[in-house]
Design a protein around this motif. Structure first.
Motif, PDB file in Angstrom:
ATOM      1  N   UNK A  28      -6.193   3.914   1.254  1.00 46.21           N
ATOM      2  CA  UNK A  28      -6.711   3.112   2.376  1.00 46.21           C
ATOM      3  C   UNK A  28      -5.640   2.343   3.139  1.00 46.21           C
ATOM      4  N   UNK A  29      -4.532   1.994   2.489  1.00 49.52           N
ATOM      5  CA  UNK A  29      -3.466   1.321   3.225  1.00 49.52           C
ATOM      6  C   UNK A  29      -2.888   2.235   4.298  1.00 49.52           C
ATOM      7  N   UNK A  30      -2.742   3.517   3.977  1.00 49.42           N
ATOM      8  CA  UNK A  30      -2.241   4.466   4.972  1.00 49.42           C
ATOM      9  C   UNK A  30      -3.210   4.584   6.135  1.00 49.42           C
ATOM     10  N   UNK A  31      -4.513   4.566   5.833  1.00 46.92           N
ATOM     11  CA  UNK A  31      -5.506   4.633   6.902  1.00 46.92           C
ATOM     12  C   UNK A  31      -5.384   3.434   7.838  1.00 46.92           C
ATOM     13  N   UNK A  32      -5.209   2.237   7.278  1.00 41.74           N
ATOM     14  CA  UNK A  32      -5.176   1.012   8.084  1.00 41.74           C
ATOM     15  C   UNK A  32      -3.862   0.861   8.833  1.00 41.74           C
ATOM     16  N   UNK A  33      -2.753   1.226   8.211  1.00 45.48           N
ATOM     17  CA  UNK A  33      -1.440   0.906   8.784  1.00 45.48           C
ATOM     18  C   UNK A  33      -0.688   2.088   9.374  1.00 45.48           C
ATOM     19  N   UNK A  34      -1.092   3.342   9.010  1.00 42.28           N
ATOM     20  CA  UNK A  34      -0.291   4.483   9.453  1.00 42.28           C
ATOM     21  C   UNK A  34      -1.121   5.571  10.127  1.00 42.28           C
ATOM     22  N   UNK A  35      -2.374   5.259  10.480  1.00 37.38           N
ATOM     23  CA  UNK A  35      -3.156   6.193  11.288  1.00 37.38           C
ATOM     24  C   UNK A  35      -2.641   6.164  12.719  1.00 37.38           C
ATOM     25  N   UNK A  36      -3.338   6.877  13.597  1.00 35.39           N
ATOM     26  CA  UNK A  36      -2.983   6.842  15.006  1.00 35.39           C
ATOM     27  C   UNK A  36      -3.276   5.491  15.634  1.00 35.39           C
ATOM     28  N   UNK A  37      -2.845   5.273  16.865  1.00 33.15           N
ATOM     29  CA  UNK A  37      -2.954   3.948  17.493  1.00 33.15           C
ATOM     30  C   UNK A  37      -4.388   3.454  17.654  1.00 33.15           C
ATOM     31  N   UNK A  38      -5.345   4.336  17.894  1.00 31.27           N
ATOM     32  CA  UNK A  38      -6.722   3.870  18.086  1.00 31.27           C
ATOM     33  C   UNK A  38      -7.292   3.285  16.807  1.00 31.27           C
TER      34      UNK A  38
END
Length: 235
Positions: A28-38
């Motif tokens: 989940x950290x990758x989802x919050x901090x390293x997803x796309x800009x939107x």
């Protein structure tokens, strides 16, 4: 509210192992901090709105129930800030996130059976958690038990229907990179880590006998709710 039976120890143990596998698979950290800009923008709005709704003060004992990797926890402050999660992997990330700061504690425990005496906390936040647990009503009952009279409670939940509809459009238009970056995206959320699909009305009904509504917000803005933030006060 009518309490639901607490899941058995065996059920909780099976759920803990399953949840640990999901935490390692989806990060989940990758989802919050390293997803796309939107996604990063929407998640940032959710975290900040949740922090403001919780309204922590220096004299408060604060519980972040289902703290995950600590993305919200690091924004909180109080006399005592306790992060609870079912995943040791995520607790390790949360501990690292606030390393060197005082007043933080961590507990590995299921949300349905909390290791705290009654009336322990002035602030309780449970953000993007109820969709993952075995029995949401049992979690609400535990929040009621550990919250002090007058405590502020903040619950947040995803709008599954809108998120899934948006995913299908994004994938069809080839916009996944801009929305989610390298983070994996399917067109459904309930198939894996999400056990429950809950609406705000259902959550408020579970809370009606023990909490009074104190505010509600759509994220990212009114009329477009990918997430809902609900503030309640213990009675």
């Amino acid at each position: 509210m009518t309490d639901r039976p607490t899941p058995s120890r065996e059920a909780l143990e099976r759920h803990a192992q399953w949840n640990e596998d999901m935490a390692r698979r989806y990060d989940p950290d990758a989802f919050i901090t390293r997803s796309g800009p939107l996604i990063r923008w929407i998640e940032g709005l959710r975290l900040e709105r949740t922090r403001k709704a919780l309204a922590c003060g220096p004299s408060h004992d604060v519980l972040d129930l289902g703290c995950g990797p600590g993305n919200l926890l690091e924004r909180l402050s109080g006399r005592r800030v306790v992060g609870v999660d079912l995943s040791e992997t995520l607790l390790k990330q949360a501990r690292a996130r606030v390393a060197g700061r005082t007043g933080f504690e961590f507990q590995l425990a299921p949300a349905e059976v909390l290791p705290f005496p009654a009336a322990s906390f002035d602030r309780v936040v449970c953000s993007e958690v109820l969709e993952h647990v075995i029995e949401p009503a049992a979690v609400i009952a535990e929040i009621r038990r550990v919250a002090r009279p007058g405590a502020r409670i903040v619950l947040t939940l995803p709008n599954e229907a809108l998120i899934n509809a948006t995913k299908r459009v994004v994938v069809a238009l080839g916009l996944k990179g801009w929305v989610a970056g390298e983070y994996p995206m399917s067109d459904q959320m309930l198939e894996e880590w999400h056990r429950n699909e809950l609406g705000a009305d259902e959550i408020l009904a579970l809370c009606a006998e023990c909490f009074r509504p104190a505010g509600a917000w759509d994220i990212p803005f009114p009329g477009l709710a990918y997430h809902r933030v609900l503030a309640l006060d213990a009675v």
